[in-house]
Write a protein that holds these residues in place. Structure first.
Motif, PDB file in Angstrom:
ATOM      1  N   GLU A  29      30.111 -43.275 -29.864  1.00  0.00           N
ATOM      2  CA  GLU A  29      29.039 -42.638 -30.618  1.00  0.00           C
ATOM      3  C   GLU A  29      28.544 -43.535 -31.753  1.00  0.00           C
ATOM      4  O   GLU A  29      27.337 -43.620 -32.014  1.00  0.00           O
ATOM      5  N   GLU A  30      29.460 -44.213 -32.436  1.00  0.00           N
ATOM      6  CA  GLU A  30      29.070 -45.129 -33.515  1.00  0.00           C
ATOM      7  C   GLU A  30      28.291 -46.321 -32.955  1.00  0.00           C
ATOM      8  O   GLU A  30      27.315 -46.772 -33.561  1.00  0.00           O
ATOM      9  N   ALA A  31      28.714 -46.810 -31.799  1.00  0.00           N
ATOM     10  CA  ALA A  31      28.006 -47.925 -31.162  1.00  0.00           C
ATOM     11  C   ALA A  31      26.595 -47.499 -30.765  1.00  0.00           C
ATOM     12  O   ALA A  31      25.628 -48.223 -31.003  1.00  0.00           O
ATOM     13  N   GLU A  32      26.474 -46.309 -30.185  1.00  0.00           N
ATOM     14  CA  GLU A  32      25.152 -45.806 -29.796  1.00  0.00           C
ATOM     15  C   GLU A  32      24.245 -45.639 -31.010  1.00  0.00           C
ATOM     16  O   GLU A  32      23.044 -45.894 -30.930  1.00  0.00           O
ATOM     17  N   ALA A  33      24.809 -45.231 -32.139  1.00  0.00           N
ATOM     18  CA  ALA A  33      24.024 -45.051 -33.362  1.00  0.00           C
ATOM     19  C   ALA A  33      23.468 -46.382 -33.876  1.00  0.00           C
ATOM     20  O   ALA A  33      22.434 -46.407 -34.548  1.00  0.00           O
ATOM     21  N   GLU A  34      24.145 -47.498 -33.556  1.00  0.00           N
ATOM     22  CA  GLU A  34      23.658 -48.819 -33.964  1.00  0.00           C
ATOM     23  C   GLU A  34      22.389 -49.225 -33.203  1.00  0.00           C
ATOM     24  O   GLU A  34      21.645 -50.095 -33.639  1.00  0.00           O
ATOM     25  N   LEU A  35      22.155 -48.583 -32.066  1.00  0.00           N
ATOM     26  CA  LEU A  35      20.986 -48.879 -31.236  1.00  0.00           C
ATOM     27  C   LEU A  35      19.877 -47.911 -31.636  1.00  0.00           C
ATOM     28  O   LEU A  35      19.629 -46.910 -30.984  1.00  0.00           O
ATOM     29  N   GLY A  36      19.234 -48.201 -32.748  1.00  0.00           N
ATOM     30  CA  GLY A  36      18.277 -47.283 -33.362  1.00  0.00           C
ATOM     31  C   GLY A  36      17.039 -47.024 -32.530  1.00  0.00           C
ATOM     32  O   GLY A  36      16.536 -47.898 -31.832  1.00  0.00           O
ATOM     33  N   LEU A  37      16.553 -45.798 -32.616  1.00  0.00           N
ATOM     34  CA  LEU A  37      15.297 -45.444 -31.978  1.00  0.00           C
ATOM     35  C   LEU A  37      14.140 -45.940 -32.819  1.00  0.00           C
ATOM     36  O   LEU A  37      14.200 -45.939 -34.043  1.00  0.00           O
ATOM     37  N   GLY A  38      13.086 -46.356 -32.166  1.00  0.00           N
ATOM     38  CA  GLY A  38      11.895 -46.822 -32.855  1.00  0.00           C
ATOM     39  C   GLY A  38      10.657 -46.368 -32.109  1.00  0.00           C
ATOM     40  O   GLY A  38      10.742 -45.647 -31.123  1.00  0.00           O
ATOM     41  N   LEU A  39       9.515 -46.791 -32.579  1.00  0.00           N
ATOM     42  CA  LEU A  39       8.258 -46.474 -31.923  1.00  0.00           C
ATOM     43  C   LEU A  39       7.517 -47.771 -31.664  1.00  0.00           C
ATOM     44  O   LEU A  39       7.232 -48.522 -32.591  1.00  0.00           O
ATOM     45  N   GLY A  40       7.255 -48.061 -30.400  1.00  0.00           N
ATOM     46  CA  GLY A  40       6.557 -49.283 -30.034  1.00  0.00           C
ATOM     47  C   GLY A  40       5.142 -48.987 -29.578  1.00  0.00           C
ATOM     48  O   GLY A  40       4.749 -47.833 -29.427  1.00  0.00           O
ATOM     49  N   GLN A  41       4.377 -50.027 -29.330  1.00  0.00           N
ATOM     50  CA  GLN A  41       3.017 -49.901 -28.812  1.00  0.00           C
ATOM     51  C   GLN A  41       2.904 -50.756 -27.558  1.00  0.00           C
ATOM     52  O   GLN A  41       3.244 -51.938 -27.580  1.00  0.00           O
ATOM     53  N   TYR A  42       2.457 -50.158 -26.483  1.00  0.00           N
ATOM     54  CA  TYR A  42       2.214 -50.884 -25.241  1.00  0.00           C
ATOM     55  C   TYR A  42       0.710 -51.095 -25.120  1.00  0.00           C
ATOM     56  O   TYR A  42      -0.059 -50.144 -25.175  1.00  0.00           O
ATOM     57  N   TYR A  43       0.278 -52.326 -24.981  1.00  0.00           N
ATOM     58  CA  TYR A  43      -1.146 -52.638 -24.914  1.00  0.00           C
ATOM     59  C   TYR A  43      -1.539 -53.058 -23.510  1.00  0.00           C
ATOM     60  O   TYR A  43      -0.862 -53.867 -22.885  1.00  0.00           O
ATOM     61  N   ARG A  44      -2.638 -52.480 -23.041  1.00  0.00           N
ATOM     62  CA  ARG A  44      -3.248 -52.897 -21.783  1.00  0.00           C
ATOM     63  C   ARG A  44      -4.612 -53.482 -22.107  1.00  0.00           C
ATOM     64  O   ARG A  44      -5.142 -53.256 -23.186  1.00  0.00           O
ATOM     65  N   HIS A  45      -5.196 -54.142 -21.209  1.00  0.00           N
ATOM     66  CA  HIS A  45      -6.469 -54.854 -21.320  1.00  0.00           C
ATOM     67  C   HIS A  45      -7.264 -54.544 -22.587  1.00  0.00           C
ATOM     68  O   HIS A  45      -7.256 -55.296 -23.531  1.00  0.00           O
ATOM     69  N   ASP A  46      -7.978 -53.434 -22.621  1.00  0.00           N
ATOM     70  CA  ASP A  46      -8.844 -53.142 -23.764  1.00  0.00           C
ATOM     71  C   ASP A  46      -8.459 -51.846 -24.471  1.00  0.00           C
ATOM     72  O   ASP A  46      -9.282 -51.227 -25.127  1.00  0.00           O
ATOM     73  N   ASP A  47      -7.207 -51.429 -24.332  1.00  0.00           N
ATOM     74  CA  ASP A  47      -6.724 -50.209 -24.993  1.00  0.00           C
ATOM     75  C   ASP A  47      -6.455 -50.453 -26.469  1.00  0.00           C
ATOM     76  O   ASP A  47      -6.289 -51.581 -26.915  1.00  0.00           O
ATOM     77  N   ASP A  48      -6.359 -49.370 -27.196  1.00  0.00           N
ATOM     78  CA  ASP A  48      -5.899 -49.432 -28.582  1.00  0.00           C
ATOM     79  C   ASP A  48      -4.370 -49.412 -28.634  1.00  0.00           C
ATOM     80  O   ASP A  48      -3.780 -49.558 -29.685  1.00  0.00           O
ATOM     81  N   GLY A  49      -3.759 -49.188 -27.508  1.00  0.00           N
ATOM     82  CA  GLY A  49      -2.303 -49.151 -27.436  1.00  0.00           C
ATOM     83  C   GLY A  49      -1.800 -47.765 -27.103  1.00  0.00           C
ATOM     84  O   GLY A  49      -2.369 -46.761 -27.509  1.00  0.00           O
ATOM     85  N   ILE A  50      -0.745 -47.723 -26.345  1.00  0.00           N
ATOM     86  CA  ILE A  50      -0.116 -46.469 -25.964  1.00  0.00           C
ATOM     87  C   ILE A  50       1.251 -46.437 -26.636  1.00  0.00           C
ATOM     88  O   ILE A  50       2.091 -47.305 -26.369  1.00  0.00           O
ATOM     89  N   PRO A  51       1.498 -45.481 -27.528  1.00  0.00           N
ATOM     90  CA  PRO A  51       2.807 -45.441 -28.199  1.00  0.00           C
ATOM     91  C   PRO A  51       3.910 -44.983 -27.240  1.00  0.00           C
ATOM     92  O   PRO A  51       3.671 -44.205 -26.324  1.00  0.00           O
ATOM     93  N   TYR A  52       5.096 -45.497 -27.440  1.00  0.00           N
ATOM     94  CA  TYR A  52       6.244 -45.063 -26.658  1.00  0.00           C
ATOM     95  C   TYR A  52       7.501 -45.169 -27.526  1.00  0.00           C
ATOM     96  O   TYR A  52       7.537 -45.911 -28.496  1.00  0.00           O
ATOM     97  N   THR A  53       8.507 -44.415 -27.155  1.00  0.00           N
ATOM     98  CA  THR A  53       9.781 -44.462 -27.856  1.00  0.00           C
ATOM     99  C   THR A  53      10.569 -45.645 -27.330  1.00  0.00           C
ATOM    100  O   THR A  53      10.621 -45.885 -26.126  1.00  0.00           O
ATOM    101  N   CYS A  54      11.170 -46.397 -28.213  1.00  0.00           N
ATOM    102  CA  CYS A  54      11.957 -47.555 -27.803  1.00  0.00           C
ATOM    103  C   CYS A  54      13.245 -47.594 -28.623  1.00  0.00           C
ATOM    104  O   CYS A  54      13.452 -46.779 -29.512  1.00  0.00           O
ATOM    105  N   TYR A  55      14.085 -48.520 -28.290  1.00  0.00           N
ATOM    106  CA  TYR A  55      15.311 -48.777 -29.036  1.00  0.00           C
ATOM    107  C   TYR A  55      15.162 -50.125 -29.714  1.00  0.00           C
ATOM    108  O   TYR A  55      14.438 -50.988 -29.231  1.00  0.00           O
ATOM    109  N   GLU A  56      15.871 -50.300 -30.803  1.00  0.00           N
ATOM    110  CA  GLU A  56      15.804 -51.575 -31.496  1.00  0.00           C
ATOM    111  C   GLU A  56      17.208 -51.979 -31.926  1.00  0.00           C
ATOM    112  O   GLU A  56      17.974 -51.170 -32.446  1.00  0.00           O
ATOM    113  N   TYR A  57      17.541 -53.223 -31.644  1.00  0.00           N
ATOM    114  CA  TYR A  57      18.837 -53.749 -32.057  1.00  0.00           C
ATOM    115  C   TYR A  57      18.685 -55.228 -32.390  1.00  0.00           C
ATOM    116  O   TYR A  57      18.129 -55.985 -31.592  1.00  0.00           O
ATOM    117  N   ASP A  58      19.156 -55.601 -33.542  1.00  0.00           N
ATOM    118  CA  ASP A  58      19.160 -56.999 -33.976  1.00  0.00           C
ATOM    119  C   ASP A  58      17.769 -57.648 -33.858  1.00  0.00           C
ATOM    120  O   ASP A  58      17.629 -58.776 -33.408  1.00  0.00           O
TER     121      ASP A  58
END
Length: 85
Positions: A29-58
């Motif tokens: 559980e402590e190890a999983e907590a180190e892998l923080g949730l974040g919010l990323g943006q996925y960009y396609r050709h001419d989009d403003d970006g599609i937000p998605y949930t991601c993880y972030e580590y180091d």
């Protein structure tokens, strides 16, 4: 012993990293907590970006994290093949 995670980078090529935590210092559980949730943006050709949930580590962003289990140091998996996947 180490808690081992498979971390999938964003994108279509499904590039992965292995992330591990010493199980003497971290519970699962402590190890999983180190892998923080974040919010990323996925960009396609001419989009403003599609937000998605991601993880972030180091400083690296990941689209998915999978717990593979607890392994002895000498038995650490090096690929999906090692895990029978």
């Amino acid at each position: 012993m180490r808690h081992v995670f498979k971390a999938v980078k964003p994108g279509w090529d499904e590039e992965c990293d292995g992330i591990w935590f010493d199980s003497d210092m971290y519970s699962r559980e402590e190890a999983e907590a180190e892998l923080g949730l974040g919010l990323g943006q996925y960009y396609r050709h001419d989009d403003d970006g599609i937000p998605y949930t991601c993880y972030e580590y180091d400083g690296q962003e990941y689209a998915d994290i999978v717990y593979l289990g607890e392994f002895e140091d000498e038995d650490m998996p090096m690929s999906d093949y090692d895990l029978g996947l």
